[in-house]
Motif scaffolding. Structure first.
Motif, PDB file in Angstrom:
ATOM      1  N   ILE A 144      72.645  61.771-177.373  1.00  0.00           N
ATOM      2  CA  ILE A 144      72.671  60.926-176.180  1.00  0.00           C
ATOM      3  C   ILE A 144      71.312  60.967-175.470  1.00  0.00           C
ATOM      4  O   ILE A 144      70.771  59.925-175.058  1.00  0.00           O
ATOM      5  CB  ILE A 144      73.799  61.375-175.229  1.00  0.00           C
ATOM      6  N   ALA A 145      70.753  62.157-175.338  1.00  0.00           N
ATOM      7  CA  ALA A 145      69.442  62.284-174.701  1.00  0.00           C
ATOM      8  C   ALA A 145      68.371  61.561-175.508  1.00  0.00           C
ATOM      9  O   ALA A 145      67.476  60.916-174.942  1.00  0.00           O
ATOM     10  CB  ALA A 145      69.088  63.758-174.542  1.00  0.00           C
ATOM     11  N   THR A 146      68.456  61.654-176.828  1.00  0.00           N
ATOM     12  CA  THR A 146      67.492  60.948-177.680  1.00  0.00           C
ATOM     13  C   THR A 146      67.576  59.449-177.475  1.00  0.00           C
ATOM     14  O   THR A 146      66.547  58.749-177.429  1.00  0.00           O
ATOM     15  CB  THR A 146      67.759  61.296-179.153  1.00  0.00           C
ATOM     16  N   ILE A 163      55.228  62.986-169.748  1.00  0.00           N
ATOM     17  CA  ILE A 163      56.684  62.910-169.645  1.00  0.00           C
ATOM     18  C   ILE A 163      57.318  62.867-171.023  1.00  0.00           C
ATOM     19  O   ILE A 163      58.318  63.547-171.297  1.00  0.00           O
ATOM     20  CB  ILE A 163      57.099  61.684-168.813  1.00  0.00           C
ATOM     21  N   MET A 164      56.734  62.085-171.927  1.00  0.00           N
ATOM     22  CA  MET A 164      57.293  61.975-173.278  1.00  0.00           C
ATOM     23  C   MET A 164      57.172  63.296-174.030  1.00  0.00           C
ATOM     24  O   MET A 164      58.105  63.713-174.731  1.00  0.00           O
ATOM     25  CB  MET A 164      56.595  60.854-174.037  1.00  0.00           C
ATOM     26  N   ALA A 180      69.048  62.556-167.759  1.00  0.00           N
ATOM     27  CA  ALA A 180      68.995  62.153-166.357  1.00  0.00           C
ATOM     28  C   ALA A 180      67.645  61.537-166.006  1.00  0.00           C
ATOM     29  O   ALA A 180      67.571  60.504-165.326  1.00  0.00           O
ATOM     30  CB  ALA A 180      69.286  63.350-165.461  1.00  0.00           C
ATOM     31  N   VAL A 181      66.554  62.149-166.480  1.00  0.00           N
ATOM     32  CA  VAL A 181      65.215  61.647-166.168  1.00  0.00           C
ATOM     33  C   VAL A 181      65.013  60.254-166.749  1.00  0.00           C
ATOM     34  O   VAL A 181      64.583  59.316-166.058  1.00  0.00           O
ATOM     35  CB  VAL A 181      64.147  62.624-166.682  1.00  0.00           C
ATOM     36  N   GLY A 184      67.158  57.525-165.206  1.00  0.00           N
ATOM     37  CA  GLY A 184      66.558  57.079-163.948  1.00  0.00           C
ATOM     38  C   GLY A 184      65.408  56.114-164.176  1.00  0.00           C
ATOM     39  O   GLY A 184      65.277  55.099-163.455  1.00  0.00           O
ATOM     40  N   MET A 185      64.576  56.394-165.169  1.00  0.00           N
ATOM     41  CA  MET A 185      63.479  55.481-165.488  1.00  0.00           C
ATOM     42  C   MET A 185      64.003  54.129-165.945  1.00  0.00           C
ATOM     43  O   MET A 185      63.462  53.071-165.584  1.00  0.00           O
ATOM     44  CB  MET A 185      62.584  56.110-166.562  1.00  0.00           C
ATOM     45  N   MET A 186      65.077  54.137-166.722  1.00  0.00           N
ATOM     46  CA  MET A 186      65.685  52.895-167.180  1.00  0.00           C
ATOM     47  C   MET A 186      66.281  52.118-166.016  1.00  0.00           C
ATOM     48  O   MET A 186      66.156  50.883-165.946  1.00  0.00           O
ATOM     49  CB  MET A 186      66.758  53.201-168.221  1.00  0.00           C
TER      50      MET A 186
END
Length: 250
Positions: A144-146, A163-164, A180-181, A184-186
Motif C-alpha cells: 500500500i505504501a509503495t 523525500i523520495m 501518510a506523507v 498528503g502530497m496526492m
C-alpha cells in the motif's frame, strides 16, 4: 673415541624399576617459521575482536530508534471463512483499478503495477493462516505504501529527491508513515488540479468523502478488530478513493 649411534636407546636407565624407554620419541618436532607464528597469533587475537564487533553491532541494532523498527501489524480479523471470502473479494477491485490505469509513461505503469500488487498482497494475507500471516500483513502494508509513493511520483514527476530517498529507506520499517506523507502530497495535488479544472471537481468531492470514510473505517478496524466486515468496508471505501485518483492520470 667413536661416535655412538644416537638412535639407539641409552642403557643407563635399564633395570631401574618403573622406567621403560621407548626406542623412538612419540613426539614429532617441526619448525614453525616466524611468519607463520605471526599469522597464527594474529588469527587467535582477532577472534575475540570479531566477536566483540558482532556483539556491538547486535546491541546497536537492538537499540535502534522506533522509526527503524518493523511495524507491529494487527493480525486479528477474518474470524470465519465467510469474512475471509468477503475480504478477498473486496481486494480484487484494486487489481481491476490497476489494469484500468492509463499507462502513458513509466511512472503511470509503475503505479498501475503497484495497485495490482496491493490487490494480490491483500488477497494473500486474508487467505493465510499461521506464522506466515504476520509476514504477509507486513507485505500488505508495504505494498500500500509503495502504491502511494508511485502515485505521488506519477502525479508529479519532480518530487524532491530527499523525500523520495527517505521514503524508499523507511518503506520496509514504517509503511504507514510513508503512506501518510505521500497520501498528503496526492491530496494537495488533487485539490490544486480540481481548482483549475472544473471537470475534476465532482471526482474530487467523491474522493474527499471516500477518504474521510476510509480513514474512519481504518481507525474503527484497529479499535474494534472483532467486529466483522469493517475491514471489507474499508477496502471498498479505499477502492473508491483510488478510482477517483485515476482521473488525474488520464
Amino acid at each position: 673415541m667413536g661416535l655412538q649411534n644416537t638412535s639407539s636407546p641409552s642403557k643407563t636407565l635399564d633395570g631401574v624399576h618403573g622406567v621403560h624407554l621407548l626406542p623412538h620419541s612419540p613426539f614429532t618436532a617441526c619448525e614453525i617459521s616466524q611468519h607463520e607464528d605471526c599469522n597464527l597469533s594474529t588469527y587467535e587475537s582477532s577472534r575475540p575482536f570479531a566477536a566483540n564487533q558482532r556483539l556491538l553491532m547486535t546491541r546497536v541494532w537492538q537499540q535502534r530508534p522506533p522509526c527503524f523498527r518493523p511495524i507491529h501489524c494487527n493480525l486479528q480479523g477474518d474470524q470465519n471463512l465467510a469474512e475471509t471470502i468477503v475480504n478477498v473479494l473486496t481486494s480484487l477491485p484494486f487489481v481491476a483499478l490497476g489494469i484500468q490505469v492509463p499507462r502513458k509513461n513509466m511512472n503511470n505503469a509503475l503505479y498501475a503495477n503497484s495497485l495490482i500488487g496491493v490487490g494480490v498482497a491483500s488477497s494473500l494475507y486474508h487467505c493465510s493462516r499461521g506464522d506466515i500471516r504476520k509476514y504477509l500483513r507486513w507485505a500488505d502494508y508495504t505494498m500500500i505504501a509503495t502504491a502511494t509513493v508511485c502515485l505521488s511520483n506519477a502525479l508529479r514527476n519532480e518530487n524532491p529527491k530527499l523525500i523520495m530517498a527517505t521514503s524508499a529507506f523507511l518503506l520496509p520499517f514504517q509503511p504507514l508513515m510513508v503512506s501518510a506523507v505521500h497520501t498528503g502530497m496526492m491530496e494537495v495535488a488533487f485539490a490544486k488540479r480540481a481548482f483549475t479544472k472544473p471537470e475534476l471537481r465532482m471526482a474530487h468531492n467523491l474522493h474527499k468523502m471516500s477518504s474521510i470514510l476510509g480513514g474512519a473505517l481504518f481507525i474503527a478496524d484497529d479499535l474494534f478488530p472483532s467486529t466483522p466486515y469493517i475491514h471489507a468496508a474499508w477496502h471498498l471505501a479505499a477502492a473508491v478513493g483510488v478510482g477517483t485518483c485515476n482521473k488525474l492520470l488520464e
